[in-house]
Write a protein that holds these residues in place. Sequence first.
Motif, PDB file in Angstrom:
ATOM      1  N   ASN A 139       0.813  -1.221   0.000  1.00  0.00           N
ATOM      2  CA  ASN A 139       0.000   0.000   0.000  1.00  0.00           C
ATOM      3  C   ASN A 139       0.846   1.271   0.000  1.00  0.00           C
ATOM      4  OD1 ASN A 139      -2.326  -1.440  -0.111  1.00  0.00           O
ATOM      5  ND2 ASN A 139      -2.645  -1.457   2.110  1.00  0.00           N
ATOM      6  N   ALA A 153      -8.223  -7.764  14.813  1.00  0.00           N
ATOM      7  CA  ALA A 153      -7.681  -6.505  14.281  1.00  0.00           C
ATOM      8  C   ALA A 153      -8.653  -5.885  13.287  1.00  0.00           C
ATOM      9  CB  ALA A 153      -6.333  -6.758  13.620  1.00  0.00           C
ATOM     10  N   GLY A 154      -8.877  -6.543  12.166  1.00  0.00           N
ATOM     11  CA  GLY A 154      -9.748  -5.977  11.137  1.00  0.00           C
ATOM     12  C   GLY A 154     -10.818  -6.975  10.752  1.00  0.00           C
ATOM     13  N   GLU A 192     -13.168  -9.199   3.358  1.00  0.00           N
ATOM     14  CA  GLU A 192     -12.546  -7.935   3.753  1.00  0.00           C
ATOM     15  C   GLU A 192     -13.596  -6.909   4.171  1.00  0.00           C
ATOM     16  OE1 GLU A 192      -8.241  -7.368   1.944  1.00  0.00           O
ATOM     17  OE2 GLU A 192      -9.776  -7.158   0.425  1.00  0.00           O
ATOM     18  N   GLU A 230      10.889  -9.682  11.811  1.00  0.00           N
ATOM     19  CA  GLU A 230       9.739  -9.970  10.949  1.00  0.00           C
ATOM     20  C   GLU A 230       8.674  -8.937  11.228  1.00  0.00           C
ATOM     21  OE1 GLU A 230       8.213 -13.729   9.223  1.00  0.00           O
ATOM     22  OE2 GLU A 230       7.087 -13.740  11.088  1.00  0.00           O
ATOM     23  N   THR A 240       3.961 -14.034  18.752  1.00  0.00           N
ATOM     24  CA  THR A 240       3.660 -15.392  18.259  1.00  0.00           C
ATOM     25  C   THR A 240       4.898 -16.115  17.701  1.00  0.00           C
ATOM     26  OG1 THR A 240       2.746 -14.400  16.249  1.00  0.00           O
ATOM     27  CG2 THR A 240       1.163 -15.104  17.937  1.00  0.00           C
ATOM     28  N   THR A 263      -2.330 -14.280   6.835  1.00  0.00           N
ATOM     29  CA  THR A 263      -1.174 -15.019   7.323  1.00  0.00           C
ATOM     30  C   THR A 263      -1.138 -14.965   8.840  1.00  0.00           C
ATOM     31  OG1 THR A 263       0.021 -14.254   5.392  1.00  0.00           O
ATOM     32  CG2 THR A 263       1.338 -14.928   7.249  1.00  0.00           C
ATOM     33  N   VAL A 305      -4.522 -15.479  17.103  1.00  0.00           N
ATOM     34  CA  VAL A 305      -4.928 -14.335  16.287  1.00  0.00           C
ATOM     35  C   VAL A 305      -5.488 -13.212  17.154  1.00  0.00           C
ATOM     36  CG1 VAL A 305      -6.453 -13.607  14.402  1.00  0.00           C
ATOM     37  CG2 VAL A 305      -5.488 -15.914  14.397  1.00  0.00           C
ATOM     38  N   LYS A 306      -4.940 -12.040  16.946  1.00  0.00           N
ATOM     39  CA  LYS A 306      -5.487 -10.857  17.613  1.00  0.00           C
ATOM     40  C   LYS A 306      -6.615 -10.288  16.749  1.00  0.00           C
ATOM     41  CE  LYS A 306      -4.240  -6.247  18.981  1.00  0.00           C
ATOM     42  NZ  LYS A 306      -3.217  -5.313  19.306  1.00  0.00           N
ATOM     43  N   VAL A 338     -11.044  -9.671   8.599  1.00  0.00           N
ATOM     44  CA  VAL A 338     -10.893 -11.125   8.510  1.00  0.00           C
ATOM     45  C   VAL A 338     -10.641 -11.738   9.890  1.00  0.00           C
ATOM     46  CG1 VAL A 338      -9.630 -12.999   7.405  1.00  0.00           C
ATOM     47  CG2 VAL A 338     -10.060 -10.885   6.145  1.00  0.00           C
ATOM     48  N   TYR A 346       1.661 -16.651  -1.756  1.00  0.00           N
ATOM     49  CA  TYR A 346       0.636 -15.609  -1.903  1.00  0.00           C
ATOM     50  C   TYR A 346       0.085 -15.514  -3.317  1.00  0.00           C
ATOM     51  CZ  TYR A 346       2.041 -14.033   2.691  1.00  0.00           C
ATOM     52  OH  TYR A 346       2.293 -13.977   4.027  1.00  0.00           O
TER      53      TYR A 346
HETATM   54  C1  LIG Z   1       4.395 -13.067   8.603  1.00  0.00           C
HETATM   55  C2  LIG Z   1       3.159 -12.616   9.328  1.00  0.00           C
HETATM   56  C3  LIG Z   1       2.751 -13.293  10.452  1.00  0.00           C
HETATM   57  C4  LIG Z   1       1.626 -12.848  11.149  1.00  0.00           C
HETATM   58  N1  LIG Z   1       1.266 -13.516  12.281  1.00  0.00           N
HETATM   59  C5  LIG Z   1       0.215 -13.073  12.994  1.00  0.00           C
HETATM   60  C6  LIG Z   1      -0.173 -13.727  14.200  1.00  0.00           C
HETATM   61  O1  LIG Z   1       0.458 -14.698  14.623  1.00  0.00           O
HETATM   62  N2  LIG Z   1      -1.244 -13.250  14.863  1.00  0.00           N
HETATM   63  C7  LIG Z   1      -1.955 -12.159  14.424  1.00  0.00           C
HETATM   64  O2  LIG Z   1      -2.938 -11.777  15.063  1.00  0.00           O
HETATM   65  N3  LIG Z   1      -1.605 -11.518  13.273  1.00  0.00           N
HETATM   66  C8  LIG Z   1      -0.557 -11.955  12.549  1.00  0.00           C
HETATM   67  N4  LIG Z   1      -0.233 -11.331  11.384  1.00  0.00           N
HETATM   68  C9  LIG Z   1      -1.104 -10.251  10.881  1.00  0.00           C
HETATM   69  C10 LIG Z   1      -2.259 -10.872  10.075  1.00  0.00           C
HETATM   70  O3  LIG Z   1      -1.761 -11.438   8.884  1.00  0.00           O
HETATM   71  C11 LIG Z   1      -3.334  -9.878   9.641  1.00  0.00           C
HETATM   72  O4  LIG Z   1      -2.734  -8.790   8.986  1.00  0.00           O
HETATM   73  C12 LIG Z   1      -4.127  -9.387  10.824  1.00  0.00           C
HETATM   74  O5  LIG Z   1      -4.763 -10.502  11.452  1.00  0.00           O
HETATM   75  C13 LIG Z   1      -5.163  -8.344  10.375  1.00  0.00           C
HETATM   76  O6  LIG Z   1      -5.964  -8.885   9.379  1.00  0.00           O
HETATM   77  P1  LIG Z   1      -7.480  -8.428   9.190  1.00  0.00           P
HETATM   78  O7  LIG Z   1      -7.933  -8.919   7.888  1.00  0.00           O
HETATM   79  O8  LIG Z   1      -8.274  -8.796  10.364  1.00  0.00           O
HETATM   80  O9  LIG Z   1      -7.338  -6.877   9.190  1.00  0.00           O
HETATM   81  P2  LIG Z   1      -7.644  -5.885   8.014  1.00  0.00           P
HETATM   82  O10 LIG Z   1      -7.584  -4.530   8.621  1.00  0.00           O
HETATM   83  O11 LIG Z   1      -8.863  -6.283   7.281  1.00  0.00           O
HETATM   84  O12 LIG Z   1      -6.416  -6.124   7.094  1.00  0.00           O
HETATM   85  C14 LIG Z   1      -5.237  -5.536   7.402  1.00  0.00           C
HETATM   86  C15 LIG Z   1      -4.656  -4.848   6.181  1.00  0.00           C
HETATM   87  O13 LIG Z   1      -3.550  -5.601   5.742  1.00  0.00           O
HETATM   88  C16 LIG Z   1      -3.795  -6.168   4.475  1.00  0.00           C
HETATM   89  N5  LIG Z   1      -3.421  -7.564   4.618  1.00  0.00           N
HETATM   90  C17 LIG Z   1      -3.375  -8.262   5.764  1.00  0.00           C
HETATM   91  N6  LIG Z   1      -2.965  -9.505   5.513  1.00  0.00           N
HETATM   92  C18 LIG Z   1      -2.761  -9.582   4.200  1.00  0.00           C
HETATM   93  C19 LIG Z   1      -2.315 -10.619   3.335  1.00  0.00           C
HETATM   94  N7  LIG Z   1      -1.996 -11.830   3.781  1.00  0.00           N
HETATM   95  N8  LIG Z   1      -2.208 -10.345   2.022  1.00  0.00           N
HETATM   96  C20 LIG Z   1      -2.528  -9.125   1.562  1.00  0.00           C
HETATM   97  N9  LIG Z   1      -2.915  -8.110   2.320  1.00  0.00           N
HETATM   98  C21 LIG Z   1      -3.043  -8.347   3.621  1.00  0.00           C
HETATM   99  C22 LIG Z   1      -5.257  -5.966   4.175  1.00  0.00           C
HETATM  100  O14 LIG Z   1      -5.506  -5.775   2.817  1.00  0.00           O
HETATM  101  C23 LIG Z   1      -5.566  -4.732   4.972  1.00  0.00           C
HETATM  102  O15 LIG Z   1      -5.171  -3.589   4.273  1.00  0.00           O
HETATM  103  C24 LIG Z   1       0.882 -11.756  10.682  1.00  0.00           C
HETATM  104  C25 LIG Z   1       1.283 -11.101   9.526  1.00  0.00           C
HETATM  105  C26 LIG Z   1       2.403 -11.523   8.862  1.00  0.00           C
HETATM  106  C27 LIG Z   1       2.835 -10.802   7.615  1.00  0.00           C
END
Ligand SMILES: Cc1cc2nc3c(=O)[nH]c(=O)nc-3n(C[C@H](O)[C@H](O)[C@H](O)COP(=O)(O)OP(=O)(O)OC[C@H]3O[C@@H](n4cnc5c(N)ncnc54)[C@H](O)[C@@H]3O)c2cc1C
Length: 713
Positions: free
Chosen positions: A241, A466-467, A410, A709, A539, A442, A463-464, A469, A322
Amino acid sequence: MPRQHAEFYEQQSMFYVGGRDATGQPWASVLAGRPGFVSAPDSTHLLIQSYRRLPEDPVLLAPGAHVGGLGIDLATRRRNRVNGTVQAAGAEVRLGVDLSFGNCPKYIQVRDVRLRLDQLPPLPAATRPPAAAAAARATAAGGAAPPPHPPPQLHPEAGAVVRGGGEELGPAQLALIARADTFFIATGYSRSPAAGGSVLQNAVGCDVSHRGGPTGFLRVERDPQGSPAPVLRWADYAGNNMFQTLGNLATDARAGLLIVDWATGDTLQLAGTAETDYDDRSLPGAQRSVRFSVSQFIHAAGALPVDTSAAAAAPAVQFSPYLPKEAPPPLAPPEVWTSRVGAPLDGAAAAAAAAAAAAAAPAPAEQVEVVSVRWAAEGIKTFEFAMPKQQPASYRAGQYAVFEFPACYERPAADDPPAATPAATPAATAASCCCGGTVTRTWTLTSHPAADSAARGTFSITVKRAGAVSGRLHDSLRPGDRLPLRAFAGDFTSDLVLPPAPATPVAAGGGADAEMLDVGLDPRQQHLVLLLAGGIGVTPIWAVLRDLVQRDAAARAAVAGGGGGAGGGPRQRVVVLYSVRRGEEAAFREELRQLAEAAAAGADGAGGLDVQVLLTTTVPTPGVEPGTAAAAAVEAAVVLAARRGGYVEAAGVRLGAALVSAALGPAGLAALRGGRCAAMVCGPVGFMAATEQALVEELGLPADSLFSESFAF
Ligand SMILES: Cc1cc2nc3c(=O)[nH]c(=O)nc-3n(C[C@H](O)[C@H](O)[C@H](O)COP(=O)(O)OP(=O)(O)OC[C@H]3O[C@@H](n4cnc5c(N)ncnc54)[C@H](O)[C@@H]3O)c2cc1C
């Protein structure tokens, strides 16, 4: 430019550049050299020397030219970018760095590309050899030592070069485009011509960026405007982004592409104009698409001296998890571009490209069943799943699981169409979703590969909320539901901090510890592991810690079983610094306490490790001055450092150099400075920046001993 970035560039044998030709047209290109050919004399300059250029490369590396630079290690998916201005050019290029930043590794295909050292100019004698392993990926021919004398030809003729207009692209170039799973794109922005000045004077910034996709993700289409040259169209996936490339294109449509044939070292540079279609989601995984009209190309055979010897034969490409799994739809006849030169990309060529794409496509997602759901902390849940029946059969501690969801995930669940049945689950919703397209998410694996997954047949994520998903998982995922798992992946694993194997097993009863302590060599400090977590970034830190404990216990059991007694080498020290806003938000708080207290008591629970855990909460305690809280935290950390394991909490304080230093103690600090420490950090962006600053800049940890990371995209 952080030292970590500077050292990364110094390890590379290729440096990708985006720059302009004399007309202001951006081109993407690459410079090659022996590792060390790019160096950072200080934090605001890169020096590029003893480099080899692509034949007939139009990129002007002249004083005043704005360029973008990219270092990318395809074997590890690490990449960093710079933007800057050429200050001096010629045999050496001196680049003034204006901006330096890391980049998301999501769509990078892993491959091991080695260049032949004997085909690259020798470095000046004074050049400091780069330290890290990535440097080893440039090889002498056949893996032998580099020749003692300069090879007879420092800049060998790179073979045939074909250039032409877009309409002259022929079968050789089209085949290279059809096989591509990776390319580099150069874009730039300019001052308005109204400001006066020449084309080059008005050119202000230039970027170069990586794009990856499944084989065949570059589609060669007929120009809808009727130009005889083709249009390349690709899906733009969800990225970091930052929108540098698309932002540039919005102001200046000119762009350059570089495609490399990794097996032969052939390069194809394309120049033209690009346009973003923000509404086009027709290609798999697309958030939008980009159309690139080709106006010129330069195809150079063997331009990069890729080592093609059997010794360096590249292992199979490991595609990014991905990537979208669906193949792009075939072109309709009116879309197929026919080259004036030679055969069009149809029939056999198109079939071959489609077959390659199908072979390369990642495996389809497997539905994995939820076994249990439990709270891990306030706002954080652990979801346990049955292990997938097919691939991936296993994972490494610290890796993550990639799940796939319908794109409508989303949006908040309230926007869903009414569920078909009251029992609709995420999986059921996935099947009935009408939005088309998918998104991936992820989460780190918080189970242990052996203790949980091999023994119990399950894996877990924590998982926390957050948004959208993660919110859906929290609200609706129940035992018995199924989610589509795409892959286990990631390089942020315990392998990064494993101690070097002990030369000889140590006898029972900790006798060796005592002996070494007697002579002033504390074996606990021979290899110190420092694990730092901020918030949900705990984590992977928890997964790595558990793995270190399991491995150590297994090693000691093996030695004991083999008659060596209860010892397995000197006790190793692991310091965990974990920062959360409030204690209630700390996942694994109780597990960490138990593990560290077991270590303090010398019990088996912590294997043979001396695990010391300091949990800090940042929300101030009412009535306590921040200075008082900080002093109390340092005092608690000093007491902890002197113990053999243990757990303490400190309130109202942030992790900084003073606290880290107190928690390490003098011996730990000496290990950190002396190259006997490996650190892993994961947490919010601000936490990671502050930690890197404290460890590397203030405490003197070598930058290549720090691994991080980011959860940010
Ligand atoms: C390597 C890695 C490990 C992670 N491990 C954990 C964990 O153990 N526990 C935890 O709670 N969270 C973890 N996260 C964060 C997790 O992947 C999500 O970003 C988080 O749960 C928020 O997602 P959401 O859809 O609820 O939030 P949203 O607010 O809907 O999404 C967050 C934003 O990030 C973007 N986004 C998030 N993930 C992706 C993706 N895979 N591909 C493309 N865009 C994405 C979305 O488009 C959006 O803009 C990790 C992230 C990474 C990169």
